[in-house]
Write a protein that holds these residues in place. Structure first.
Motif: not given
Lengths: 114, 115
Positions: A6-10, A20-22, A107-114, B41-44
């Motif tokens: 997945q990208s981006p990481q954050s 858009t997350l990939q 996973g991609t960690k998304l932060s939405v800021k006000p 690491m994600g879920l394993r």
């Protein structure tokens, strides 16, 4: 080797903006692909499922796409809200085989800021 | 409708201690899973049970044992905890069939620290 990347990481975006997350996968044989949303301190919750024959699927402000030829999926979030802040995980299911065959992206960690 | 319930939510263990993480689902699902989630690491998958009476190893089974007590309950046991087992543990369940049946429903997680 079966992998989901997945990208981006954050990602940090302002409230109201789109993003858009990939997700790229090398999983075979492919059964379906899901996007999960994981809020901090909670377990993941499924947003959408896409099978081989589906190109697009929407769930409210979330729209997932799948290109089975290039083995790519994306998750588009429209008009982001603060509550969209979470990790988004792409999960691919293997066709047949045992029920343990769910391949998770990191996973991609998304932060939405006000 | 409770879904998937895990206990405890938090636990601190000393190295060498043992403990059992409990998981129960009320959705009449056939398959149940234990995952661990570590930063970056994600879920394993640790172990899974495709149906009542069966269990199989996942990606990271060493140091763990499981019991599928009945269709509802699937427990994870750490016999001799090690600091490397510090993690967040998630139990999940699914119908176990193809398509929509592959959706995994997750519990709230157990945050385990081994000191």
């Amino acid at each position: 080797k079966n992998q989901v990347e997945q990208s981006p990481q954050s990602l940090i975006i302002l409230e109201g903006k789109n993003c858009t997350l990939q997700c790229n996968y090398t999983v075979s044989p492919f059964s379906n692909l899901r996007w999960y949303k994981q809020d901090t301190g909670r377990g993941p919750v499924s947003l959408t499922i896409m099978t081989f024959s589906e190109n697009t699927k929407s769930n409210g402000r979330y729209t997932a796409t799948l290109d089975a030829d290039t083995k790519q999926s994306s998750l588009h979030i429209t008009a982001s809200q603060l509550s969209d802040s979470a990790s988004y995980i792409c999960v691919v299911s293997l066709y047949g085989g045992s029920q343990g065959n769910l391949i998770f992206g990191k996973g991609t960690k998304l932060s939405v800021k006000p | 409708n409770a879904g998937v319930t895990q206990t405890p939510k938090f636990q601190v263990l000393k190295t060498g201690q043992s403990m059992t993480l409990q998981c129960a689902q009320d959705m009449n699902h056939n398959s149940m899973y234990w995952y661990r989630q570590d930063p970056g690491m994600g879920l394993r998958l640790i172990y899974y049970s495709a149906s009542e009476g069966t269990t199989d190893k996942g990606e990271v089974p060493n140091g763990y044992n499981v019991s599928r007590l009945n269709k509802r309950e699937f427990s994870l046991r750490l016999e001799s905890a090690a600091p490397s087992q510090t993690s967040v543990y998630f139990c999940a369940s699914s119908l176990g069939t193809g398509g929509a049946g592959t959706e995994a429903f997750f519990g709230q997680g157990t945050r385990l620290t081994v000191v």
